[in-house]
Design a protein around this motif. Structure first.
Motif, mmCIF file in Angstrom:
data_model
loop_
_atom_site.group_PDB
_atom_site.id
_atom_site.type_symbol
_atom_site.label_atom_id
_atom_site.label_comp_id
_atom_site.label_asym_id
_atom_site.label_seq_id
_atom_site.Cartn_x
_atom_site.Cartn_y
_atom_site.Cartn_z
ATOM 1 N N LEU A 1 0.876 -1.242 0.050
ATOM 2 C CA LEU A 1 -0.061 -0.067 -0.087
ATOM 3 C C LEU A 1 0.723 1.292 0.007
ATOM 4 C CD1 LEU A 1 -2.772 -0.887 2.479
ATOM 5 C CD2 LEU A 1 -3.095 -0.730 0.164
ATOM 6 N N SER A 2 1.903 1.255 0.793
ATOM 7 C CA SER A 2 2.630 2.495 0.817
ATOM 8 C C SER A 2 3.474 2.596 -0.539
ATOM 9 C CB SER A 2 3.817 2.369 2.047
ATOM 10 O OG SER A 2 4.538 1.338 1.875
ATOM 11 N N LEU A 3 3.841 1.681 -1.149
ATOM 12 C CA LEU A 3 4.510 1.804 -2.364
ATOM 13 C C LEU A 3 3.331 2.448 -3.590
ATOM 14 C CD1 LEU A 3 6.588 -1.582 -3.098
ATOM 15 C CD2 LEU A 3 7.419 0.764 -2.858
ATOM 16 N N LEU A 4 2.115 2.026 -3.453
ATOM 17 C CA LEU A 4 1.173 2.610 -4.276
ATOM 18 C C LEU A 4 0.817 4.044 -4.022
ATOM 19 C CD1 LEU A 4 -1.464 -0.377 -4.403
ATOM 20 C CD2 LEU A 4 0.124 0.453 -6.434
ATOM 21 N N ALA A 5 0.849 4.223 -2.585
ATOM 22 C CA ALA A 5 0.508 5.604 -2.350
ATOM 23 C C ALA A 5 1.852 6.413 -2.593
ATOM 24 C CB ALA A 5 0.339 5.745 -0.700
ATOM 25 N N CYS A 6 2.827 5.967 -2.280
ATOM 26 C CA CYS A 6 4.016 6.777 -2.758
ATOM 27 C C CYS A 6 4.118 7.209 -4.204
ATOM 28 C CB CYS A 6 5.517 5.903 -2.343
ATOM 29 S SG CYS A 6 6.814 7.054 -2.179
ATOM 30 N N ASP A 7 3.805 6.234 -5.072
ATOM 31 C CA ASP A 7 3.792 6.301 -6.365
ATOM 32 C C ASP A 7 2.567 7.539 -6.782
ATOM 33 O OD1 ASP A 7 4.379 5.846 -9.280
ATOM 34 O OD2 ASP A 7 2.407 5.043 -9.304
ATOM 35 N N TYR A 8 1.501 7.330 -6.335
ATOM 36 C CA TYR A 8 0.490 8.245 -6.678
ATOM 37 C C TYR A 8 0.805 9.619 -5.919
ATOM 38 C CZ TYR A 8 -3.787 11.004 -5.273
ATOM 39 O OH TYR A 8 -4.930 11.935 -5.236
ATOM 40 N N CYS A 9 1.411 9.745 -4.686
ATOM 41 C CA CYS A 9 1.605 11.184 -4.286
ATOM 42 C C CYS A 9 2.995 11.636 -4.907
ATOM 43 C CB CYS A 9 1.990 10.991 -2.713
ATOM 44 S SG CYS A 9 0.785 10.521 -1.788
ATOM 45 N N LEU A 10 3.717 10.975 -5.512
ATOM 46 C CA LEU A 10 5.037 11.391 -6.268
ATOM 47 C C LEU A 10 4.488 12.109 -7.584
ATOM 48 C CD1 LEU A 10 8.108 11.732 -6.779
ATOM 49 C CD2 LEU A 10 7.952 9.545 -7.887
ATOM 50 N N LYS A 11 3.473 11.441 -8.210
ATOM 51 C CA LYS A 11 2.814 12.039 -9.581
ATOM 52 C C LYS A 11 2.080 13.329 -9.018
ATOM 53 C CE LYS A 11 2.370 7.559 -11.746
ATOM 54 N NZ LYS A 11 1.602 6.646 -12.028
ATOM 55 N N LYS A 12 1.322 13.305 -7.821
ATOM 56 C CA LYS A 12 0.495 14.487 -7.478
ATOM 57 C C LYS A 12 1.692 15.495 -7.449
ATOM 58 C CE LYS A 12 -2.836 15.622 -4.179
ATOM 59 N NZ LYS A 12 -3.883 16.018 -5.224
ATOM 60 N N PHE A 13 2.737 15.375 -6.504
ATOM 61 C CA PHE A 13 3.711 16.312 -6.052
ATOM 62 C C PHE A 13 4.500 16.897 -7.641
ATOM 63 C CE2 PHE A 13 8.022 17.538 -5.059
ATOM 64 C CZ PHE A 13 7.752 18.757 -4.105
ATOM 65 N N SER A 14 4.720 16.252 -8.418
ATOM 66 C CA SER A 14 5.447 16.425 -9.620
ATOM 67 C C SER A 14 4.623 17.253 -10.276
ATOM 68 C CB SER A 14 5.799 15.170 -10.369
ATOM 69 O OG SER A 14 6.758 14.293 -9.989
ATOM 70 N N LYS A 15 3.340 16.877 -10.346
ATOM 71 C CA LYS A 15 2.288 17.911 -11.072
ATOM 72 C C LYS A 15 2.240 19.155 -10.685
ATOM 73 C CE LYS A 15 -2.049 17.156 -13.366
ATOM 74 N NZ LYS A 15 -3.216 16.404 -13.533
ATOM 75 N N SER A 16 2.186 19.295 -9.290
ATOM 76 C CA SER A 16 1.725 20.619 -8.669
ATOM 77 C C SER A 16 2.834 21.082 -8.182
ATOM 78 C CB SER A 16 0.908 20.154 -7.428
ATOM 79 O OG SER A 16 1.636 19.904 -6.418
ATOM 80 N N LYS A 17 3.898 20.472 -7.657
ATOM 81 C CA LYS A 17 5.347 21.110 -7.293
ATOM 82 C C LYS A 17 5.112 21.997 -5.686
ATOM 83 C CE LYS A 17 8.047 20.269 -10.905
ATOM 84 N NZ LYS A 17 7.938 18.868 -10.857
ATOM 85 N N LYS A 18 3.864 21.583 -5.238
ATOM 86 C CA LYS A 18 3.501 22.386 -4.029
ATOM 87 C C LYS A 18 4.031 21.464 -2.866
ATOM 88 C CE LYS A 18 -0.458 24.841 -5.894
ATOM 89 N NZ LYS A 18 -1.944 24.921 -5.835
ATOM 90 N N ALA A 19 4.563 22.270 -1.917
ATOM 91 C CA ALA A 19 4.996 21.434 -0.689
ATOM 92 C C ALA A 19 3.760 20.736 -0.081
ATOM 93 C CB ALA A 19 5.661 22.469 0.272
ATOM 94 N N VAL A 20 2.713 21.769 0.001
ATOM 95 C CA VAL A 20 1.260 21.157 0.628
ATOM 96 C C VAL A 20 0.360 21.318 -0.282
ATOM 97 C CG1 VAL A 20 -0.361 21.745 2.562
ATOM 98 C CG2 VAL A 20 2.031 21.958 3.041
ATOM 99 N N PRO A 21 -0.535 20.185 -0.652
ATOM 100 C CA PRO A 21 -0.526 18.776 0.145
ATOM 101 C C PRO A 21 0.649 18.077 -0.515
ATOM 102 C CG PRO A 21 -2.188 18.950 -1.376
ATOM 103 C CD PRO A 21 -1.489 20.191 -1.410
ATOM 104 N N GLY A 22 0.815 18.117 -1.818
ATOM 105 C CA GLY A 22 1.673 17.111 -2.769
ATOM 106 C C GLY A 22 3.145 16.568 -1.844
ATOM 107 N N GLY A 23 3.962 17.759 -1.418
ATOM 108 C CA GLY A 23 5.117 17.560 -0.787
ATOM 109 C C GLY A 23 4.813 16.396 0.592
ATOM 110 N N LEU A 24 3.938 17.061 1.473
ATOM 111 C CA LEU A 24 3.833 16.341 2.689
ATOM 112 C C LEU A 24 3.167 15.246 2.484
ATOM 113 C CD1 LEU A 24 3.836 16.685 5.498
ATOM 114 C CD2 LEU A 24 1.537 18.096 5.553
ATOM 115 N N LEU A 25 2.243 14.837 1.518
ATOM 116 C CA LEU A 25 1.819 13.381 1.268
ATOM 117 C C LEU A 25 2.677 12.479 0.814
ATOM 118 C CD1 LEU A 25 -1.664 14.280 -0.483
ATOM 119 C CD2 LEU A 25 -1.437 13.322 1.579
ATOM 120 N N LEU A 26 3.729 13.105 0.050
ATOM 121 C CA LEU A 26 4.962 12.352 -0.322
ATOM 122 C C LEU A 26 5.793 11.854 0.551
ATOM 123 C CD1 LEU A 26 6.377 10.941 -2.838
ATOM 124 C CD2 LEU A 26 7.475 13.262 -3.159
#
Length: 109
Positions: free
Chosen positions: A64-89
């Motif tokens: 689950l953490s691998l899947l969540a990390c992949d999802y959050c990495l994509k979210k952070f890469s797209k937004s470049k925002k520390a919150v929420p993307g970076g924090l989720l990552l």
């Protein structure tokens, strides 16, 4: 150690749920609320499974953490925002490390 891994699923679950609630109340974002719920429930399940079958709980949590990390990495890469993307990552990466260490010590080393 073992005590931290036992709590990882519950800690991660609570963090995702709180971030979802913060997103909802801060910007009236139902997507944040749904995302927090969608990310928190599986980790709660992994924490609960760990209480019954520790090995299975660790493996489920790691996957689950691998899947969540992949999802959050994509979210952070797209937004470049520390919150929420970076924090989720950061939360997801911490879960990968915690469960990964547990797998190494439990099954490999």
């Amino acid at each position: 150690g073992e005590e931290y891994v036992r709590r990882t699923g519950f800690i991660v679950s609570c963090l995702y749920a709180v971030l979802g609630l913060v997103g909802f109340f801060a910007s009236n974002s139902t997507a944040s609320l749904a995302g927090g719920l969608a990310l928190s429930l599986p980790f709660f399940a992994a924490g609960s499974l760990y209480e019954i079958r520790p090995g299975s709980g660790v493996v489920l949590g790691f996957l689950l953490s691998l899947l969540a990390c992949d999802y959050c990495l994509k979210k952070f890469s797209k937004s470049k925002k520390a919150v929420p993307g970076g924090l989720l990552l950061l939360i997801s990466t911490s879960a990968v490390v915690s469960y990964g260490r547990a797998i190494l010590t439990r099954f490999i080393l």
